[in-house]
Write a protein that holds these residues in place. Structure first.
Motif, PDB file in Angstrom:
ATOM      1  N   ARG A 143       2.487  -0.213  -2.877  1.00 18.77           N
ATOM      2  CA  ARG A 143       2.127   1.177  -3.182  1.00 18.77           C
ATOM      3  C   ARG A 143       0.652   1.440  -2.871  1.00 18.77           C
ATOM      4  O   ARG A 143       0.270   2.542  -2.466  1.00 18.77           O
ATOM      5  CB  ARG A 143       2.429   1.470  -4.639  1.00 18.77           C
ATOM      6  CG  ARG A 143       2.204   2.951  -5.007  1.00 18.77           C
ATOM      7  CD  ARG A 143       2.550   3.232  -6.468  1.00 18.77           C
ATOM      8  NE  ARG A 143       3.973   3.110  -6.689  1.00 18.77           N
ATOM      9  CZ  ARG A 143       4.552   2.178  -7.450  1.00 18.77           C
ATOM     10  NH1 ARG A 143       3.789   1.263  -8.044  1.00 18.77           N
ATOM     11  NH2 ARG A 143       5.851   2.149  -7.620  1.00 18.77           N
ATOM     12  N   ARG A 144      -0.198   0.415  -3.090  1.00 13.69           N
ATOM     13  CA  ARG A 144      -1.646   0.594  -2.840  1.00 13.69           C
ATOM     14  C   ARG A 144      -2.035   0.385  -1.366  1.00 13.69           C
ATOM     15  O   ARG A 144      -3.159   0.624  -0.976  1.00 13.69           O
ATOM     16  CB  ARG A 144      -2.427  -0.381  -3.722  1.00 13.69           C
ATOM     17  CG  ARG A 144      -2.367  -0.013  -5.208  1.00 13.69           C
ATOM     18  CD  ARG A 144      -3.259  -0.937  -6.068  1.00 13.69           C
ATOM     19  NE  ARG A 144      -2.750  -2.293  -6.157  1.00 13.69           N
ATOM     20  CZ  ARG A 144      -3.227  -3.334  -5.502  1.00 13.69           C
ATOM     21  NH1 ARG A 144      -4.226  -3.138  -4.650  1.00 13.69           N
ATOM     22  NH2 ARG A 144      -2.711  -4.533  -5.647  1.00 13.69           N
ATOM     23  N   ALA A 145      -1.099  -0.102  -0.571  1.00 11.66           N
ATOM     24  CA  ALA A 145      -1.428  -0.425   0.826  1.00 11.66           C
ATOM     25  C   ALA A 145      -1.574   0.856   1.675  1.00 11.66           C
ATOM     26  O   ALA A 145      -0.999   1.907   1.351  1.00 11.66           O
ATOM     27  CB  ALA A 145      -0.360  -1.325   1.413  1.00 11.66           C
ATOM     28  N   LYS A 146      -2.358   0.767   2.739  1.00  9.75           N
ATOM     29  CA  LYS A 146      -2.567   1.866   3.677  1.00  9.75           C
ATOM     30  C   LYS A 146      -1.899   1.524   5.003  1.00  9.75           C
ATOM     31  O   LYS A 146      -2.014   0.389   5.484  1.00  9.75           O
ATOM     32  CB  LYS A 146      -4.058   2.120   3.910  1.00  9.75           C
ATOM     33  CG  LYS A 146      -4.838   2.454   2.641  1.00  9.75           C
ATOM     34  CD  LYS A 146      -4.377   3.768   2.007  1.00  9.75           C
ATOM     35  CE  LYS A 146      -5.219   4.108   0.790  1.00  9.75           C
ATOM     36  NZ  LYS A 146      -4.760   5.380   0.162  1.00  9.75           N
ATOM     37  N   GLN A 194      11.379  -3.886   0.291  1.00  9.90           N
ATOM     38  CA  GLN A 194      11.776  -2.916   1.327  1.00  9.90           C
ATOM     39  C   GLN A 194      11.182  -1.556   0.948  1.00  9.90           C
ATOM     40  O   GLN A 194      11.225  -1.156  -0.215  1.00  9.90           O
ATOM     41  CB  GLN A 194      13.299  -2.824   1.412  1.00  9.90           C
ATOM     42  CG  GLN A 194      13.796  -1.951   2.550  1.00  9.90           C
ATOM     43  CD  GLN A 194      15.313  -2.038   2.685  1.00  9.90           C
ATOM     44  OE1 GLN A 194      15.896  -3.080   2.511  1.00  9.90           O
ATOM     45  NE2 GLN A 194      15.925  -0.917   2.986  1.00  9.90           N
ATOM     46  N   TYR A 195      10.604  -0.805   1.956  1.00 11.93           N
ATOM     47  CA  TYR A 195       9.901   0.434   1.636  1.00 11.93           C
ATOM     48  C   TYR A 195       9.941   1.358   2.861  1.00 11.93           C
ATOM     49  O   TYR A 195      10.247   0.928   3.984  1.00 11.93           O
ATOM     50  CB  TYR A 195       8.450   0.145   1.229  1.00 11.93           C
ATOM     51  CG  TYR A 195       7.710  -0.736   2.213  1.00 11.93           C
ATOM     52  CD1 TYR A 195       6.957  -0.159   3.256  1.00 11.93           C
ATOM     53  CD2 TYR A 195       7.771  -2.129   2.130  1.00 11.93           C
ATOM     54  CE1 TYR A 195       6.310  -0.964   4.165  1.00 11.93           C
ATOM     55  CE2 TYR A 195       7.122  -2.930   3.029  1.00 11.93           C
ATOM     56  CZ  TYR A 195       6.380  -2.348   4.055  1.00 11.93           C
ATOM     57  OH  TYR A 195       5.742  -3.141   4.956  1.00 11.93           O
ATOM     58  N   THR A 204       5.069   4.531  21.360  1.00 12.09           N
ATOM     59  CA  THR A 204       6.188   4.212  20.455  1.00 12.09           C
ATOM     60  C   THR A 204       5.914   2.843  19.832  1.00 12.09           C
ATOM     61  O   THR A 204       5.775   1.848  20.564  1.00 12.09           O
ATOM     62  CB  THR A 204       7.519   4.193  21.198  1.00 12.09           C
ATOM     63  OG1 THR A 204       7.772   5.501  21.761  1.00 12.09           O
ATOM     64  CG2 THR A 204       8.654   3.826  20.260  1.00 12.09           C
ATOM     65  N   ARG A 205       5.836   2.816  18.495  1.00 10.30           N
ATOM     66  CA  ARG A 205       5.552   1.528  17.800  1.00 10.30           C
ATOM     67  C   ARG A 205       5.984   1.659  16.335  1.00 10.30           C
ATOM     68  O   ARG A 205       6.280   2.747  15.844  1.00 10.30           O
ATOM     69  CB  ARG A 205       4.065   1.192  17.882  1.00 10.30           C
ATOM     70  CG  ARG A 205       3.181   2.246  17.248  1.00 10.30           C
ATOM     71  CD  ARG A 205       1.723   1.774  17.221  1.00 10.30           C
ATOM     72  NE  ARG A 205       0.832   2.821  16.736  1.00 10.30           N
ATOM     73  CZ  ARG A 205       0.671   3.163  15.462  1.00 10.30           C
ATOM     74  NH1 ARG A 205       1.378   2.527  14.504  1.00 10.30           N
ATOM     75  NH2 ARG A 205      -0.151   4.127  15.102  1.00 10.30           N
ATOM     76  N   ASP A 206       5.968   0.483  15.649  1.00  7.16           N
ATOM     77  CA  ASP A 206       6.273   0.447  14.212  1.00  7.16           C
ATOM     78  C   ASP A 206       5.039   0.810  13.416  1.00  7.16           C
ATOM     79  O   ASP A 206       3.912   0.830  13.942  1.00  7.16           O
ATOM     80  CB  ASP A 206       6.740  -0.958  13.796  1.00  7.16           C
ATOM     81  CG  ASP A 206       8.088  -1.310  14.397  1.00  7.16           C
ATOM     82  OD1 ASP A 206       8.858  -0.379  14.701  1.00  7.16           O
ATOM     83  OD2 ASP A 206       8.385  -2.530  14.548  1.00  7.16           O
ATOM     84  N   ALA A 207       5.256   1.074  12.116  1.00  6.15           N
ATOM     85  CA  ALA A 207       4.134   1.343  11.216  1.00  6.15           C
ATOM     86  C   ALA A 207       3.271   0.091  11.102  1.00  6.15           C
ATOM     87  O   ALA A 207       3.759  -1.040  11.091  1.00  6.15           O
ATOM     88  CB  ALA A 207       4.648   1.760   9.839  1.00  6.15           C
ATOM     89  N   VAL A 240       3.523   5.615   1.346  1.00  7.55           N
ATOM     90  CA  VAL A 240       4.655   4.696   1.124  1.00  7.55           C
ATOM     91  C   VAL A 240       5.539   5.267   0.018  1.00  7.55           C
ATOM     92  O   VAL A 240       5.056   5.762  -1.002  1.00  7.55           O
ATOM     93  CB  VAL A 240       4.162   3.294   0.713  1.00  7.55           C
ATOM     94  CG1 VAL A 240       5.340   2.356   0.489  1.00  7.55           C
ATOM     95  CG2 VAL A 240       3.232   2.730   1.783  1.00  7.55           C
ATOM     96  N   SER A 241       6.854   5.189   0.209  1.00  6.78           N
ATOM     97  CA  SER A 241       7.808   5.656  -0.795  1.00  6.78           C
ATOM     98  C   SER A 241       9.056   4.772  -0.754  1.00  6.78           C
ATOM     99  O   SER A 241       9.219   3.931   0.147  1.00  6.78           O
ATOM    100  CB  SER A 241       8.163   7.126  -0.556  1.00  6.78           C
ATOM    101  OG  SER A 241       8.798   7.275   0.708  1.00  6.78           O
ATOM    102  N   ASN A 242       9.943   4.996  -1.740  1.00  7.07           N
ATOM    103  CA  ASN A 242      11.227   4.268  -1.803  1.00  7.07           C
ATOM    104  C   ASN A 242      11.035   2.748  -1.762  1.00  7.07           C
ATOM    105  O   ASN A 242      11.660   2.040  -0.971  1.00  7.07           O
ATOM    106  CB  ASN A 242      12.176   4.703  -0.680  1.00  7.07           C
ATOM    107  CG  ASN A 242      12.537   6.164  -0.765  1.00  7.07           C
ATOM    108  OD1 ASN A 242      12.519   6.756  -1.856  1.00  7.07           O
ATOM    109  ND2 ASN A 242      12.835   6.775   0.373  1.00  7.07           N
TER     110      ASN A 242
END
Length: 349
Positions: free
Chosen positions: A319-322, A287-288, A258-261, A296-298
């Motif tokens: 948007r370009r980040a992975k 914020q995304y 269990t972890r964050d993105a 990634v969205s929103n």
């Protein structure tokens, strides 16, 4: 013989008696003449003087006004009579149309050789010139022009006219200078008032701008504090969830991570050309949502400083980040994140 002597004596006495009688008669006549003057002639003259608007013991004021008369319809005698009356009332050259000068000039117009009018004009010239000077001193320039024109009809080469015209020009120039000075002072006062109003408007605008800026800064600070609080609450919730996941066995007897993105590539924004040219620096809070597949969205801008300068560059960078998606009990889940992207000139060079 005695009879002749008696006759001579009687005649001598008669001649001696005539002298006292003659003297008495002359005295009576004189007394009657004096009484006639005081009782008949003088009261009559006083009445005539009162009828003409004056008083026998009161001098007529120079400024007394009189209505113009129709000199064209008057005879020579009427003109001379009116002229003498005007002189007695000190209407030497004013008012226009009813003064001694105009009456005498009309007499000369009708009878060019009239010696009475010519002599009267010559004798009254100095008094008329004095009236002109008074009109000049009182700044009655139009009246002074009219009176000078009348004087020039009597003696156009008189040096007094030159002096009067010089005084008139000087007074006009003085009046023009005073009026111009008043206009200049009024203009300066208006300019000063306009400048004061402009300064006050600028000061009021500066105060209003500062108040608006302070209010915006306070709102932004409150928004940032609220966002920090939200982040802290989310971090506490995530920590609590992680603790529960660590202590509670998963369904089916197994457990998972269990972890964050986690970003798996460097988030490197492109520096806007306009900001680079203007040497601007700033930051953007973005914020995304990191989906379960790592996309990634929103993407939204929460706050920025300065506003609308680096927003697009920050959104494009996210948007370009992975990302590696968030995990819960070993399963990938969608999770919302917030990140501050800073724009520094030193890092862009």
């Amino acid at each position: 013989m005695d009879t002749r002597n008696n006759m001579r004596y009687a005649r001598s006495r008669a001649r001696g008696a005539i002298k006292p009688v003659t003297i008495a008669i002359l005295v009576v006549v004189g007394i009657l003449a004096v009484l006639s003057w005081f009782l008949i002639i003088k009261p009559h003259e006083d009445m005539v003087s009162v009828d003409q608007g004056g008083h026998p013991s009161t001098p007529v004021a120079v400024s007394q006004q009189a209505a113009p008369v129709n000199v064209e319809a008057m005879s020579l005698n009427d003109l001379l009579t009116e002229a003498r009356s005007a002189m007695n009332q000190q209407r030497v050259i004013a008012p226009a149309g009813n003064n001694a000068f105009e009456f005498y000039l009309k007499v000369l117009q009708k009878q060019p050789g009239n010696q009475v009018a010519a002599d009267a004009l010559r004798e009254t010239f100095p008094f008329a010139a004095s009236n002109v000077e008074q009109a000049i001193n009182q700044r009655q320039f139009s009246e002074a022009d009219r009176e000078i024109d009348l004087l020039s009809k009597v003696d156009p080469t008189n040096y007094t006219l030159t002096i009067l015209r010089s005084k008139l020009d000087a007074q006009r120039k003085t009046l023009d200078e005073q009026q111009q000075k008043q206009l200049d002072q009024q203009h300066q006062a208006e300019l000063a008032a306009q400048k004061a109003a402009a300064d006050k408007a600028a000061s009021d605008k500066a105060l209003a701008d500062k108040a608006a800026s302070d209010k915006a800064a306070q709102q932004q600070a409150a928004q940032v504090a609220q966002q920090e609080k939200i982040k802290q609450d989310e971090a506490r919730k995530a920590a609590a969830t992680s603790d529960v996941a660590a202590t509670t066995p998963a369904a089916g007897g197994g457990g998972g991570e269990t972890r964050d993105a986690i970003p798996i590539s460097t988030i490197r924004p492109r520096y806007p050309t306009a900001a680079l040219r203007n040497n601007q620096e700033g930051w953007v809070d973005v914020q995304y949502m990191v989906n379960s597949d790592g996309s990634v969205s929103n993407i939204t801008v929460v706050s920025a400083e300065p506003r609308h300068v680096f927003d697009s560059a920050a959104i494009d960078a996210i948007r370009r980040a992975k990302f590696s998606p968030a995990m819960r009990d070993g399963a990938a889940i969608a999770a919302q994140q917030q990140k501050r992207i800073e724009f520094k000139l030193s890092s862009s060079q």
